[in-house]
Design a protein around this motif. Sequence first.
Motif, PDB file in Angstrom:
ATOM      1  N   LYS A  96      18.665  20.715  -7.216  1.00  0.00           N
ATOM      2  CA  LYS A  96      20.067  20.434  -6.886  1.00  0.00           C
ATOM      3  C   LYS A  96      20.442  18.957  -7.058  1.00  0.00           C
ATOM      4  CE  LYS A  96      20.265  24.705  -5.704  1.00  0.00           C
ATOM      5  NZ  LYS A  96      20.761  25.670  -6.655  1.00  0.00           N
ATOM      6  N   GLY A  97      19.888  18.307  -8.091  1.00  0.00           N
ATOM      7  CA  GLY A  97      20.237  16.918  -8.375  1.00  0.00           C
ATOM      8  C   GLY A  97      19.394  15.894  -7.644  1.00  0.00           C
ATOM      9  N   PHE A  98      18.420  16.332  -6.862  1.00  0.00           N
ATOM     10  CA  PHE A  98      17.522  15.440  -6.140  1.00  0.00           C
ATOM     11  C   PHE A  98      16.106  15.599  -6.674  1.00  0.00           C
ATOM     12  CE2 PHE A  98      20.856  16.470  -3.085  1.00  0.00           C
ATOM     13  CZ  PHE A  98      21.210  15.220  -2.603  1.00  0.00           C
ATOM     14  N   LYS A  99      15.365  14.501  -6.755  1.00  0.00           N
ATOM     15  CA  LYS A  99      13.941  14.580  -7.057  1.00  0.00           C
ATOM     16  C   LYS A  99      13.192  14.173  -5.787  1.00  0.00           C
ATOM     17  CE  LYS A  99      10.142  13.020  -9.925  1.00  0.00           C
ATOM     18  NZ  LYS A  99       9.696  12.086 -10.979  1.00  0.00           N
ATOM     19  N   PHE A 100      12.343  15.072  -5.306  1.00  0.00           N
ATOM     20  CA  PHE A 100      11.548  14.853  -4.098  1.00  0.00           C
ATOM     21  C   PHE A 100      10.098  14.630  -4.520  1.00  0.00           C
ATOM     22  CE2 PHE A 100      14.970  17.844  -3.089  1.00  0.00           C
ATOM     23  CZ  PHE A 100      15.621  17.157  -2.082  1.00  0.00           C
ATOM     24  N   ASN A 118       3.145  19.349  15.376  1.00  0.00           N
ATOM     25  CA  ASN A 118       4.215  18.430  15.757  1.00  0.00           C
ATOM     26  C   ASN A 118       3.829  16.960  15.611  1.00  0.00           C
ATOM     27  OD1 ASN A 118       6.004  20.489  16.294  1.00  0.00           O
ATOM     28  ND2 ASN A 118       5.463  20.599  18.447  1.00  0.00           N
ATOM     29  N   ASN A 119       2.535  16.660  15.453  1.00  0.00           N
ATOM     30  CA  ASN A 119       2.101  15.274  15.295  1.00  0.00           C
ATOM     31  C   ASN A 119       2.163  14.793  13.851  1.00  0.00           C
ATOM     32  OD1 ASN A 119       1.571  15.115  18.023  1.00  0.00           O
ATOM     33  ND2 ASN A 119      -0.579  15.633  17.804  1.00  0.00           N
ATOM     34  N   TYR A 120       2.366  15.703  12.909  1.00  0.00           N
ATOM     35  CA  TYR A 120       2.378  15.332  11.497  1.00  0.00           C
ATOM     36  C   TYR A 120       3.696  14.670  11.093  1.00  0.00           C
ATOM     37  CZ  TYR A 120      -1.930  17.681  10.086  1.00  0.00           C
ATOM     38  OH  TYR A 120      -3.236  18.054   9.917  1.00  0.00           O
ATOM     39  N   ASN A 121       3.563  13.686  10.201  1.00  0.00           N
ATOM     40  CA  ASN A 121       4.698  13.062   9.535  1.00  0.00           C
ATOM     41  C   ASN A 121       4.476  13.164   8.038  1.00  0.00           C
ATOM     42  OD1 ASN A 121       6.284  11.918  11.750  1.00  0.00           O
ATOM     43  ND2 ASN A 121       4.465  10.678  12.106  1.00  0.00           N
ATOM     44  N   VAL A 122       5.556  13.267   7.307  1.00  0.00           N
ATOM     45  CA  VAL A 122       5.506  13.393   5.860  1.00  0.00           C
ATOM     46  C   VAL A 122       6.212  12.188   5.268  1.00  0.00           C
ATOM     47  CG1 VAL A 122       6.352  14.752   3.925  1.00  0.00           C
ATOM     48  CG2 VAL A 122       5.540  15.905   5.977  1.00  0.00           C
ATOM     49  N   GLU A 123       5.549  11.488   4.366  1.00  0.00           N
ATOM     50  CA  GLU A 123       6.187  10.389   3.648  1.00  0.00           C
ATOM     51  C   GLU A 123       6.670  10.926   2.308  1.00  0.00           C
ATOM     52  OE1 GLU A 123       3.658   6.960   3.456  1.00  0.00           O
ATOM     53  OE2 GLU A 123       3.603   6.777   5.632  1.00  0.00           O
ATOM     54  N   ILE A 124       7.979  10.755   2.056  1.00  0.00           N
ATOM     55  CA  ILE A 124       8.598  11.333   0.864  1.00  0.00           C
ATOM     56  C   ILE A 124       9.527  10.315   0.222  1.00  0.00           C
ATOM     57  CG2 ILE A 124      10.519  12.347   2.128  1.00  0.00           C
ATOM     58  CD1 ILE A 124      10.243  14.833   0.296  1.00  0.00           C
ATOM     59  N   ASN A 125       9.663  10.428  -1.089  1.00  0.00           N
ATOM     60  CA  ASN A 125      10.603   9.604  -1.841  1.00  0.00           C
ATOM     61  C   ASN A 125      11.683  10.537  -2.391  1.00  0.00           C
ATOM     62  OD1 ASN A 125      11.319   8.584  -4.879  1.00  0.00           O
ATOM     63  ND2 ASN A 125      11.231   6.911  -3.419  1.00  0.00           N
ATOM     64  N   ILE A 126      12.951  10.134  -2.253  1.00  0.00           N
ATOM     65  CA  ILE A 126      14.070  10.925  -2.740  1.00  0.00           C
ATOM     66  C   ILE A 126      14.866  10.051  -3.713  1.00  0.00           C
ATOM     67  CG2 ILE A 126      16.157  12.198  -2.118  1.00  0.00           C
ATOM     68  CD1 ILE A 126      14.952  12.466   0.724  1.00  0.00           C
ATOM     69  N   VAL A 127      15.082  10.563  -4.925  1.00  0.00           N
ATOM     70  CA  VAL A 127      15.904   9.867  -5.916  1.00  0.00           C
ATOM     71  C   VAL A 127      16.874  10.849  -6.561  1.00  0.00           C
ATOM     72  CG1 VAL A 127      14.182   8.068  -6.416  1.00  0.00           C
ATOM     73  CG2 VAL A 127      14.212  10.156  -7.779  1.00  0.00           C
ATOM     74  N   ASP A 128      17.869  10.308  -7.211  1.00  0.00           N
ATOM     75  CA  ASP A 128      18.829  11.108  -7.975  1.00  0.00           C
ATOM     76  C   ASP A 128      18.130  11.557  -9.245  1.00  0.00           C
ATOM     77  OD1 ASP A 128      20.966  12.147  -9.376  1.00  0.00           O
ATOM     78  OD2 ASP A 128      22.267  10.429  -9.026  1.00  0.00           O
ATOM     79  N   SER A 129      18.128  12.846  -9.536  1.00  0.00           N
ATOM     80  CA  SER A 129      17.409  13.354 -10.713  1.00  0.00           C
ATOM     81  C   SER A 129      18.252  13.338 -11.977  1.00  0.00           C
ATOM     82  CB  SER A 129      16.910  14.781 -10.445  1.00  0.00           C
ATOM     83  OG  SER A 129      17.996  15.674 -10.424  1.00  0.00           O
ATOM     84  N   ILE A 130      19.489  12.936 -11.881  1.00  0.00           N
ATOM     85  CA  ILE A 130      20.368  12.950 -13.065  1.00  0.00           C
ATOM     86  C   ILE A 130      20.226  11.665 -13.841  1.00  0.00           C
ATOM     87  CG2 ILE A 130      22.771  13.086 -13.818  1.00  0.00           C
ATOM     88  CD1 ILE A 130      23.267  14.851 -11.348  1.00  0.00           C
TER      89      ILE A 130
END
Length: 130
Positions: A96-100, A118-130
């Motif tokens: 949907k236009g996002f790159k995860f 519940n103790n887990y954290n996720v490190e993610i990068n989000i950019v515009d895929s267009i």
Amino acid sequence: MKVCCSLFLSLIIISCSSNDILSYGNYKLKNNRCYKLIESNYELCVDSISDSRCPEDVVCIWEGNASVYFSLKSPNENTSFTLNTFRGFQTDSILKGFKFTLLDVLPYPVNTTSSEQNNYNVEINIVDSI
């Protein structure tokens, strides 16, 4: 007095909810939470994590993998996808236009302790895929 209290309450609500709004960049997300993607009708949810990585205090043949199960939700649809820490598996996805891109899953496992979901954290990068 009522106007002052209403204004103060509105500020508190806005400041609390702004932590749950994502734009482009790197983020540390909590497991079992959803986050609004700015300027869209979509919400990114971290649904669950499956962690089979080799604990740091153990010698393993394979480094293992942590899989993060996401859903991208809008009022009209729900799309599920999985990202992984092991580079031989899918580590990014375009929707949907996002790159995860999954950067990391924390905490890293230790043989002598177990982490609750519940103790887990996720490190993610989000950019515009267009």
